[in-house]
Design a protein around this motif. Structure first.
Motif, mmCIF file in Angstrom:
data_model
loop_
_atom_site.group_PDB
_atom_site.id
_atom_site.type_symbol
_atom_site.label_atom_id
_atom_site.label_comp_id
_atom_site.label_asym_id
_atom_site.label_seq_id
_atom_site.Cartn_x
_atom_site.Cartn_y
_atom_site.Cartn_z
ATOM 1 N N GLY A 252 0.804 -1.219 0.000
ATOM 2 C CA GLY A 252 0.000 0.000 0.000
ATOM 3 C C GLY A 252 0.834 1.265 0.000
ATOM 4 O O GLY A 252 0.498 2.246 -0.664
ATOM 5 N N GLY A 253 1.953 1.263 0.713
ATOM 6 C CA GLY A 253 2.825 2.435 0.759
ATOM 7 C C GLY A 253 3.436 2.749 -0.595
ATOM 8 O O GLY A 253 3.610 3.909 -0.968
ATOM 9 N N ARG A 254 3.761 1.717 -1.363
ATOM 10 C CA ARG A 254 4.298 1.924 -2.710
ATOM 11 C C ARG A 254 3.220 2.553 -3.593
ATOM 12 O O ARG A 254 3.474 3.486 -4.326
ATOM 13 N N LEU A 255 2.002 2.042 -3.499
ATOM 14 C CA LEU A 255 0.908 2.585 -4.299
ATOM 15 C C LEU A 255 0.643 4.045 -3.935
ATOM 16 O O LEU A 255 0.470 4.888 -4.818
ATOM 17 N N LEU A 256 0.660 4.360 -2.655
ATOM 18 C CA LEU A 256 0.434 5.752 -2.232
ATOM 19 C C LEU A 256 1.553 6.669 -2.728
ATOM 20 O O LEU A 256 1.297 7.815 -3.104
ATOM 21 N N ALA A 257 2.777 6.176 -2.764
ATOM 22 C CA ALA A 257 3.889 6.974 -3.306
ATOM 23 C C ALA A 257 3.677 7.236 -4.792
ATOM 24 O O ALA A 257 3.907 8.355 -5.274
ATOM 25 N N TRP A 258 3.222 6.211 -5.527
ATOM 26 C CA TRP A 258 2.952 6.400 -6.952
ATOM 27 C C TRP A 258 1.846 7.426 -7.165
ATOM 28 O O TRP A 258 1.936 8.275 -8.037
ATOM 29 N N ILE A 259 0.804 7.343 -6.349
ATOM 30 C CA ILE A 259 -0.312 8.295 -6.452
ATOM 31 C C ILE A 259 0.175 9.702 -6.136
ATOM 32 O O ILE A 259 -0.129 10.649 -6.871
ATOM 33 N N ASP A 260 0.920 9.860 -5.056
ATOM 34 C CA ASP A 260 1.412 11.185 -4.657
ATOM 35 C C ASP A 260 2.275 11.797 -5.749
ATOM 36 O O ASP A 260 2.163 12.978 -6.069
ATOM 37 N N GLU A 261 3.135 10.998 -6.358
ATOM 38 C CA GLU A 261 3.978 11.496 -7.444
ATOM 39 C C GLU A 261 3.123 11.906 -8.652
ATOM 40 O O GLU A 261 3.337 12.957 -9.249
ATOM 41 N N GLU A 262 2.154 11.083 -8.997
ATOM 42 C CA GLU A 262 1.315 11.373 -10.164
ATOM 43 C C GLU A 262 0.482 12.640 -9.965
ATOM 44 O O GLU A 262 0.389 13.473 -10.869
ATOM 45 N N VAL A 263 -0.124 12.803 -8.786
ATOM 46 C CA VAL A 263 -0.924 14.016 -8.571
ATOM 47 C C VAL A 263 -0.028 15.245 -8.471
ATOM 48 O O VAL A 263 -0.427 16.337 -8.894
ATOM 49 N N ALA A 264 1.184 15.100 -7.956
ATOM 50 C CA ALA A 264 2.122 16.229 -7.916
ATOM 51 C C ALA A 264 2.491 16.658 -9.334
ATOM 52 O O ALA A 264 2.458 17.850 -9.654
ATOM 53 N N LEU A 265 2.819 15.704 -10.189
ATOM 54 C CA LEU A 265 3.139 16.035 -11.582
ATOM 55 C C LEU A 265 1.953 16.699 -12.275
ATOM 56 O O LEU A 265 2.115 17.683 -12.999
ATOM 57 N N TYR A 266 0.771 16.168 -12.050
ATOM 58 C CA TYR A 266 -0.431 16.740 -12.653
ATOM 59 C C TYR A 266 -0.634 18.183 -12.181
ATOM 60 O O TYR A 266 -0.908 19.081 -12.979
ATOM 61 N N ALA A 267 -0.484 18.414 -10.866
ATOM 62 C CA ALA A 267 -0.663 19.762 -10.309
ATOM 63 C C ALA A 267 0.405 20.726 -10.820
ATOM 64 O O ALA A 267 0.108 21.886 -11.130
ATOM 65 N N ILE A 268 1.648 20.276 -10.918
ATOM 66 C CA ILE A 268 2.734 21.121 -11.434
ATOM 67 C C ILE A 268 2.400 21.594 -12.849
ATOM 68 O O ILE A 268 2.560 22.770 -13.179
ATOM 69 N N ILE A 269 1.911 20.681 -13.670
ATOM 70 C CA ILE A 269 1.567 21.044 -15.052
ATOM 71 C C ILE A 269 0.352 21.969 -15.090
ATOM 72 O O ILE A 269 0.359 22.978 -15.783
ATOM 73 N N GLN A 270 -0.677 21.657 -14.328
ATOM 74 C CA GLN A 270 -1.887 22.479 -14.350
ATOM 75 C C GLN A 270 -1.659 23.872 -13.771
ATOM 76 O O GLN A 270 -2.159 24.861 -14.299
ATOM 77 N N LEU A 271 -0.911 23.954 -12.674
ATOM 78 C CA LEU A 271 -0.695 25.241 -12.009
ATOM 79 C C LEU A 271 0.496 26.000 -12.581
ATOM 80 O O LEU A 271 0.731 27.139 -12.210
#
Length: 131
Positions: free
Chosen positions: A22-41
């Motif tokens: 679960g911790g690996r999956l949460l790290a993948w999610i956190d990285e993906e939403v960070a990349l998405y937010a960086i691009i959008q903002l």
């Protein structure tokens, strides 16, 4: 829901039960939403402010391919609120849902910074902008 990223579950991603840690999956999610937010903002400085209840509904095993999906819930003054779903492409089951993930754009001192965005922009929107 737009599914942006696929991950292949490898031996190093497993827990002692031989399922996706679960911790690996949460790290993948956190990285993906960070990349998405960086691009959008359009800022290189974004931090995770909040994740709502995390609901694990199923799992994945070695060799499975998962997809991470993100949707925008709303734009705040300094933040972007997202929701996330991860699904197992082999079993077609939802692995996890997170209803609220709040990402905040910050300045060089780590203080929230207004971004001026109000809607999702796609590559085609940015290419067609008149500067």
């Amino acid at each position: 829901m737009r599914f942006h990223t696929r991950k292949w579950v490898k031996p190093e991603d497993l827990n002692p039960n031989s399922t996706l840690f679960g911790g690996r999956l949460l790290a993948w999610i956190d990285e993906e939403v960070a990349l998405y937010a960086i691009i959008q903002l359009e800022t290189p400085r974004v931090v995770t402010k909040h994740m709502s209840e995390i609901n694990f509904r199923s799992s994945a095993k070695q060799g499975d391919i998962i997809e991470i999906g993100i949707d925008v819930v709303k734009f705040g003054t300094t933040s972007l609120t997202l929701m996330c779903e991860v699904r197992n492409m082999m079993t077609r089951e939802t692995i996890i849902t997170i209803d609220v993930i709040t990402m905040v754009g910050v300045d060089e001192n780590g203080k929230p910074r207004a971004h001026g965005k109000t809607k999702v922009e796609y590559v085609s929107d940015r290419l067609n902008k008149k500067d």
